[in-house]
Design a protein around this motif. Structure first.
Motif, PDB file in Angstrom:
ATOM      1  N   GLY A 136       0.847  -1.187   0.000  1.00 12.21           N
ATOM      2  CA  GLY A 136       0.000   0.000   0.000  1.00 12.21           C
ATOM      3  C   GLY A 136       0.877   1.230   0.000  1.00 12.21           C
ATOM      4  N   SER A 137       1.664   1.365  -1.033  1.00 11.22           N
ATOM      5  CA  SER A 137       2.720   2.367  -1.121  1.00 11.22           C
ATOM      6  C   SER A 137       3.193   2.372  -2.565  1.00 11.22           C
ATOM      7  N   ARG A 138       4.228   3.178  -2.875  1.00  7.51           N
ATOM      8  CA  ARG A 138       4.815   3.065  -4.199  1.00  7.51           C
ATOM      9  C   ARG A 138       5.679   1.811  -4.221  1.00  7.51           C
ATOM     10  N   SER A 139       5.846   1.209  -5.388  1.00  7.99           N
ATOM     11  CA  SER A 139       6.639  -0.008  -5.498  1.00  7.99           C
ATOM     12  C   SER A 139       8.067   0.268  -5.056  1.00  7.99           C
ATOM     13  N   CYS A 140       8.579  -0.622  -4.219  1.00  9.36           N
ATOM     14  CA  CYS A 140       9.932  -0.455  -3.692  1.00  9.36           C
ATOM     15  C   CYS A 140      10.884  -1.525  -4.248  1.00  9.36           C
ATOM     16  N   HIS A 141      10.402  -2.322  -5.197  1.00 12.30           N
ATOM     17  CA  HIS A 141      11.202  -3.429  -5.733  1.00 12.30           C
ATOM     18  C   HIS A 141      10.637  -3.766  -7.104  1.00 12.30           C
ATOM     19  N   GLU A 142      11.479  -4.175  -8.013  1.00 10.43           N
ATOM     20  CA  GLU A 142      11.022  -4.440  -9.387  1.00 10.43           C
ATOM     21  C   GLU A 142       9.972  -5.538  -9.470  1.00 10.43           C
ATOM     22  N   ARG A 143       9.897  -6.409  -8.461  1.00  7.85           N
ATOM     23  CA  ARG A 143       8.921  -7.503  -8.496  1.00  7.85           C
ATOM     24  C   ARG A 143       7.757  -7.278  -7.533  1.00  7.85           C
ATOM     25  N   VAL A 144       7.665  -6.081  -6.974  1.00  5.94           N
ATOM     26  CA  VAL A 144       6.594  -5.749  -6.027  1.00  5.94           C
ATOM     27  C   VAL A 144       5.641  -4.756  -6.683  1.00  5.94           C
ATOM     28  N   TYR A 145       4.337  -4.993  -6.498  1.00  6.34           N
ATOM     29  CA  TYR A 145       3.317  -4.082  -7.026  1.00  6.34           C
ATOM     30  C   TYR A 145       2.945  -3.048  -5.962  1.00  6.34           C
ATOM     31  N   GLY A 146       2.782  -1.799  -6.385  1.00  2.77           N
ATOM     32  CA  GLY A 146       2.440  -0.736  -5.451  1.00  2.77           C
ATOM     33  C   GLY A 146       1.098  -0.098  -5.757  1.00  2.77           C
ATOM     34  N   VAL A 147       0.295   0.104  -4.712  1.00  4.79           N
ATOM     35  CA  VAL A 147      -0.954   0.872  -4.805  1.00  4.79           C
ATOM     36  C   VAL A 147      -0.848   1.948  -3.742  1.00  4.79           C
ATOM     37  N   ALA A 148      -0.677   3.190  -4.156  1.00  6.11           N
ATOM     38  CA  ALA A 148      -0.269   4.242  -3.223  1.00  6.11           C
ATOM     39  C   ALA A 148      -1.278   5.369  -3.133  1.00  6.11           C
ATOM     40  N   VAL A 149      -1.276   6.023  -1.980  1.00  2.75           N
ATOM     41  CA  VAL A 149      -1.965   7.291  -1.813  1.00  2.75           C
ATOM     42  C   VAL A 149      -1.216   8.348  -2.626  1.00  2.75           C
ATOM     43  N   ASP A 150      -1.960   9.231  -3.266  1.00  6.76           N
ATOM     44  CA  ASP A 150      -1.362  10.315  -4.036  1.00  6.76           C
ATOM     45  C   ASP A 150      -1.037  11.463  -3.071  1.00  6.76           C
ATOM     46  N   HIS A 151       0.127  11.399  -2.463  1.00  8.22           N
ATOM     47  CA  HIS A 151       0.497  12.393  -1.449  1.00  8.22           C
ATOM     48  C   HIS A 151       0.581  13.801  -2.036  1.00  8.22           C
ATOM     49  N   GLU A 152       1.154  13.919  -3.219  1.00  7.77           N
ATOM     50  CA  GLU A 152       1.279  15.242  -3.832  1.00  7.77           C
ATOM     51  C   GLU A 152      -0.092  15.793  -4.218  1.00  7.77           C
ATOM     52  N   GLY A 153      -0.913  14.950  -4.822  1.00  5.76           N
ATOM     53  CA  GLY A 153      -2.250  15.391  -5.204  1.00  5.76           C
ATOM     54  C   GLY A 153      -3.100  15.785  -4.013  1.00  5.76           C
ATOM     55  N   SER A 154      -2.897  15.100  -2.876  1.00 10.17           N
ATOM     56  CA  SER A 154      -3.686  15.422  -1.688  1.00 10.17           C
ATOM     57  C   SER A 154      -3.332  16.805  -1.155  1.00 10.17           C
ATOM     58  N   VAL A 155      -2.054  17.181  -1.210  1.00  7.33           N
ATOM     59  CA  VAL A 155      -1.650  18.523  -0.778  1.00  7.33           C
ATOM     60  C   VAL A 155      -2.190  19.576  -1.747  1.00  7.33           C
ATOM     61  N   ASP A 156      -2.136  19.267  -3.043  1.00  6.98           N
ATOM     62  CA  ASP A 156      -2.705  20.186  -4.036  1.00  6.98           C
ATOM     63  C   ASP A 156      -4.177  20.445  -3.749  1.00  6.98           C
ATOM     64  N   LEU A 157      -4.910  19.385  -3.452  1.00  7.03           N
ATOM     65  CA  LEU A 157      -6.351  19.502  -3.199  1.00  7.03           C
ATOM     66  C   LEU A 157      -6.609  20.380  -1.976  1.00  7.03           C
ATOM     67  N   ALA A 158      -5.827  20.171  -0.925  1.00  4.71           N
ATOM     68  CA  ALA A 158      -5.984  20.973   0.295  1.00  4.71           C
ATOM     69  C   ALA A 158      -5.686  22.445   0.019  1.00  4.71           C
ATOM     70  N   PHE A 159      -4.593  22.715  -0.693  1.00  4.61           N
ATOM     71  CA  PHE A 159      -4.233  24.105  -0.989  1.00  4.61           C
ATOM     72  C   PHE A 159      -5.275  24.781  -1.873  1.00  4.61           C
TER      73      PHE A 159
END
Length: 329
Positions: free
Chosen positions: A134-157
């Motif tokens: 539940g994050s960005r992929s940290c390994h070439e064989r690992v799949y990542g499903v992540a919160v959009d941290h940058e987009g969330s700050v944009d939305l708040a601003f």
């Protein structure tokens, strides 16, 4: 019987009908452990959470458990309490239990600089079991499903700026984690986009992701000669603590200071005023995590990285800035 229960086409129709008749007559249910010995899949998804006492992780797990059930799977939850030795134990135990895949949320996977020991642990786990984070992929064989941290700050601003705010502060924690680094960097970028100076004293590090940390940060903020009109909190728990601290000092929310957090868990509905927050669609988050896990199990071609949709849950803690507010009387 096992060939009939597993749908083998090599069984004659007459024999299949007789066995099915006996199964119905005696209400036979196959033993799960016995079936696991003969079937390739256990229909078990492992879930490793860094802190199920945190409403964010609790929300993710609950949604995943429900989604997995709808897809014919059960989940096994392991809580690591942010301790590396418990993370090792959890992953090892789930491999021993023959989990079809493991969903890992929080902990060392979120580090800005990856821990070599954790990478080795992942590689050992991947020898037998797909891993989804539940994050960005940290390994070439690992799949990542992540919160959009940058987009969330944009939305708040975007929301707070539209209300008229120009004086922003941010309470953050976990500087070693990539999500915190992205939020801090995006905070600065949004200030630059709006043509506003960053007041470093209003960027306040707090000890942890809990309410007492938010309150303690407010005590430090209120010692400053000038105050922002809008504050962002790292998560709902920190933001709830910030609210408690402000109210205890006689600062009105949102009349004096607007307050916004991230996650939009149940916490935002039990405070007074209720907290406006950036919301992650936990149902869709779970769907992406579970679907990616099942895709990995089935050998489907799945995206390496996916982002969770964002929305803004507007409640009662934000308002236009007061005309003459810079310091509590």
């Amino acid at each position: 019987m096992s060939r009939i229960l597993t749908g083998s086409t090599s069984v004659r129709k007459e024999k299949r009908d007789r066995v099915n008749s006996l199964i119905a007559k005696y209400n036979f249910r196959p033993n799960a452990m016995a079936r696991a010995l003969t079937e390739t899949r256990t229909k078990l998804l492992g879930m490793v959470m860094t802190d199920t006492g945190n409403p964010y992780y609790n929300s993710v797990y609950s949604a995943c458990s429900n989604e997995a059930y709808q897809r014919g799977y059960v989940t096994m939850l392991m809580n690591t309490f942010s301790r590396p030795e418990m993370e090792i134990s959890a992953l090892t135990k789930l491999v021993e239990q023959r989990a079809d895949a493991i969903i890992l949320c929080g902990g060392r996977v979120d580090l800005q600089e990856q821990d070599p020991a954790f990478t080795r642990l992942l590689e050992t786990t991947l020898e037998t079991t797909p891993v989804i984070v539940g994050s960005r992929s940290c390994h070439e064989r690992v799949y990542g499903v992540a919160v959009d941290h940058e987009g969330s700050v944009d939305l708040a601003f975007d929301y707070l700026a539209a209300l008229g705010h120009r004086h922003f502060g941010f309470f953050y924690t976990g500087s070693e984690f990539y999500g915190t680094q992205l939020k801090l960097s995006r905070f600065r970028q949004n200030m630059a986009r709006l043509g506003l100076p960053v007041r470093e004293e209003w960027l306040i590090p707090v000890k942890s992701y809990d309410c007492p940390s938010g309150w303690e940060g407010i005590d430090r903020l209120l010692s400053l000669p000038e105050l922002p009109t809008a504050l962002l909190g790292m998560n709902d728990m920190v933001t709830a603590g910030m609210l408690q601290g402000l109210l205890a000092h006689g600062v009105r929310v949102p009349e004096d200071i607007s307050l916004m957090g991230f996650d939009d868990t149940f916490i935002t509905n039990i405070t007074s005023p209720q907290l406006t927050a950036v919301d992650y669609d936990y149902g869709e988050y779970a769907r992406l995590l579970v679907d990616t896990a099942l895709g990995a199990i089935e050998g489907r071609d799945m995206p390496t990285n996916q982002l969770v949709p964002l929305s803004l849950s507007i409640k009662k803690s934000c308002a236009p800035p007061p005309h003459a507010w810079r310091k509590r009387a």
